[in-house]
Enzyme design. Structure first.
Site, mmCIF file in Angstrom:
data_model
loop_
_atom_site.group_PDB
_atom_site.id
_atom_site.type_symbol
_atom_site.label_atom_id
_atom_site.label_comp_id
_atom_site.label_asym_id
_atom_site.label_seq_id
_atom_site.Cartn_x
_atom_site.Cartn_y
_atom_site.Cartn_z
ATOM 1 N N LYS A 65 0.845 -1.204 0.000
ATOM 2 C CA LYS A 65 0.000 0.000 0.000
ATOM 3 C C LYS A 65 0.882 1.257 0.000
ATOM 4 O O LYS A 65 2.085 1.181 0.298
ATOM 5 C CB LYS A 65 -0.902 -0.016 1.232
ATOM 6 C CG LYS A 65 -0.168 0.121 2.554
ATOM 7 C CD LYS A 65 -1.076 -0.141 3.752
ATOM 8 C CE LYS A 65 -0.312 0.019 5.060
ATOM 9 N NZ LYS A 65 -1.085 -0.511 6.198
ATOM 10 N N TYR A 91 15.415 31.343 8.274
ATOM 11 C CA TYR A 91 14.365 32.268 8.689
ATOM 12 C C TYR A 91 14.362 32.502 10.188
ATOM 13 O O TYR A 91 14.488 31.569 10.974
ATOM 14 C CB TYR A 91 12.993 31.709 8.285
ATOM 15 C CG TYR A 91 12.787 31.686 6.777
ATOM 16 C CD1 TYR A 91 12.831 32.853 6.031
ATOM 17 C CD2 TYR A 91 12.550 30.490 6.134
ATOM 18 C CE1 TYR A 91 12.632 32.820 4.656
ATOM 19 C CE2 TYR A 91 12.340 30.449 4.767
ATOM 20 C CZ TYR A 91 12.383 31.626 4.025
ATOM 21 O OH TYR A 91 12.192 31.586 2.676
HETATM 22 C C1 LIG Z 1 -0.475 -1.662 6.788
HETATM 23 C C2 LIG Z 1 -1.108 -2.942 7.074
HETATM 24 C C3 LIG Z 1 -0.347 -4.090 7.285
HETATM 25 C C4 LIG Z 1 1.157 -4.066 7.385
HETATM 26 O O1 LIG Z 1 1.518 -3.512 8.633
HETATM 27 P P1 LIG Z 1 3.059 -3.330 9.014
HETATM 28 O O2 LIG Z 1 3.045 -2.938 10.435
HETATM 29 O O3 LIG Z 1 3.578 -2.268 8.126
HETATM 30 O O4 LIG Z 1 3.691 -4.654 8.757
HETATM 31 C C5 LIG Z 1 -1.008 -5.298 7.440
HETATM 32 N N1 LIG Z 1 -2.356 -5.355 7.388
HETATM 33 C C6 LIG Z 1 -3.114 -4.258 7.191
HETATM 34 C C7 LIG Z 1 -4.579 -4.390 7.155
HETATM 35 C C8 LIG Z 1 -2.530 -3.017 7.047
HETATM 36 O O5 LIG Z 1 -3.298 -1.943 6.868
#
Ligand SMILES: *Cc1c(COP(=O)(O)O)cnc(C)c1O
Length: 404
Positions: free
Chosen positions: A47, A281
């Protein structure tokens, strides 16, 4: 090392900053995690553009290293993987349930498995599957306490009954049951065991309703490393495959994991300033003695957080130097010290990478701003030039007739 993919950045990005993703690190991390996992199936979570690493390159590398599932939050990312010719199973878990959704239609047409956590979603998916003349493969999601997606325990019996009816109608097939733990990042927390106990009751209820899901999946990275009893039929690995710490007490290096992503930029100016010079700044930093300053052409428009001022997070020629003054939109300064020590314009500043090289890690950057490495890497702007390297030839995937 062979450069196996070209930069996708804008021309301007090539000047300012560079992201390199070492695909052999992704591959090695997946092999290490697969060994550690007791589950027969392994989902690489890609993702968010593969946590900023590049969706398709990471997906291909993950599959060739032994992952057999891919996971995305958004359906559009899953469809993009299909359009790149990837045929491995993919699960997506975040979408707007609407009977007119072209996105859901496209996902089902492309054999993307979708999460299902409400009666409303079931109605929509079954409706679209009927129109398409397809059987939608779904994974029922239990809300075991995260209060995000999924059906709560008290609504579960109705959901499995409706899902079974839809199976008998030939619109859906329940391929999996899953949950995501509220205390995923704290593997020892008692909330995890309580949630998993609910999950097991939910699986039993599904069986009682006549469903026969092949895949029960619960664990993300931290629990892959720490709680083997939560692995079930599949684990879903995100952070750990990128070599990032999935929990504060879990140091990736202790598990043979290393970061894949290195962010660098050339030093575009080096100058000597006298004592009493205000920097950036509002002159939040003032030199107490003559110093050499280096100018780095990246700023918060590139995802550099403002909170890093004063932190020694940048390495130049093997030396760690602190950020001095406020971070600007496109640039920030580092304090090279009372002497420039041979550091010159054009030298490479490593922002974050593999800590084994002496550089700061994305996790170090994250903790400097009260967050974690994933927030840092996910913020990296697309205008940075990107390249991929690997110690091996990347497998060629057969295009299966879809448009690239
Ligand atoms: C992001 C996610 C993961 C992976 O989690 P990590 O802590 O990055 O390994 C697994 N399952 C779902 C549903 C997620 O949203």
């Amino acid at each position: 090392m062979s450069q196996i993919a070209q930069s996708h950045g804008l021309a301007q990005g090539a000047l300012a900053g560079q992201v390199n993703v070492d695909l052999s690190a992704i591959s090695d991390n997946i092999k290490a995690l697969r060994k550690r996992s007791k589950a027969p199936h392994f989902m690489a979570v890609v993702k968010g553009n593969a946590y900023g690493h590049g969706l398709v390159d990471i997906a291909r590398t993950a599959l060739s290293a032994g992952a057999d599932w891919l996971g995305t939050a958004q359906l559009t990312e899953a469809v993009a993987l299909r359009k790149a010719g990837i045929t491995a199973p993919i699960l997506s878990w975040l979408y707007l349930a609407s009977q007119t959704s072209a996105t859901i239609r496209e996902a089902l047409e492309n054999d993307v498995d979708v999460s299902l956590g409400s009666a409303e979603q079931l109605r929509v998916l079954a409706g679209i599957a009927t129109q398409l003349g397809k059987v939608a493969a779904v994974h029922l999601e239990l809300d075991s306490g995260l209060s995000r997606g999924g059906a709560r325990m008290e609504d579960w019996a109705d959901l499995v009954t409706a899902a079974r009816a839809a199976e008998l109608d030939g619109t859906l097939r329940v391929r999996g049951i899953w949950t995501h733990l509220a205390w995923a990042d704290v593997p020892a927390h008692p909330g995890n065991s309580a949630a998993v106990a609910d999950f097991e009751r939910a699986v039993q209820a599904a069986h009682d309703a006549g469903l026969a899901p092949e895949l029960r999946h619960v664990s993300s990275s931290a629990n892959i490393l720490d709680r083997p009893e939560f692995h079930f039929d599949m684990v879903r690995a995100g952070l750990a495959i990128y070599g990032l710490a999935p929990a504060d007490h879990l140091n990736p290096a202790d598990f043979g994991l290393r970061p894949a992503l290195t962010a660098t930029a050339p030093l575009v100016m080096v100058k000597r300033v006298p004592a009493g010079t205000g920097v950036s700044y509002e002159h939040r930093s003032i030199t107490h003695e003559p110093r050499f300053l280096g100018l780095i052409p990246l700023g918060y428009a590139d995802g550099i957080p403002k909170g890093i001022t004063g932190r020694s997070l940048v390495s130049i020629n093997g030396k760690r130097v602190p950020v001095i003054g406020k971070v600007c939109m496109d640039q920030f300064m580092v304090d090279l010290g009372p002497s420039a020590d041979g550091i010159r314009v054009g030298d490479t500043a490593v922002l974050f990478g593999d800590p084994a090289t002496g550089a700061a890690s994305a996790d170090d950057w994250g903790s400097a701003i009260g967050s974690h490495g994933d927030e840092i890497i996910n913020r990296i702007a697309p205008r940075l030039a990107r390249s991929y390297s690997a110690g091996y030839e990347c497998p060629d995937y057969q295009e299966d007739g879809r448009d690239g």
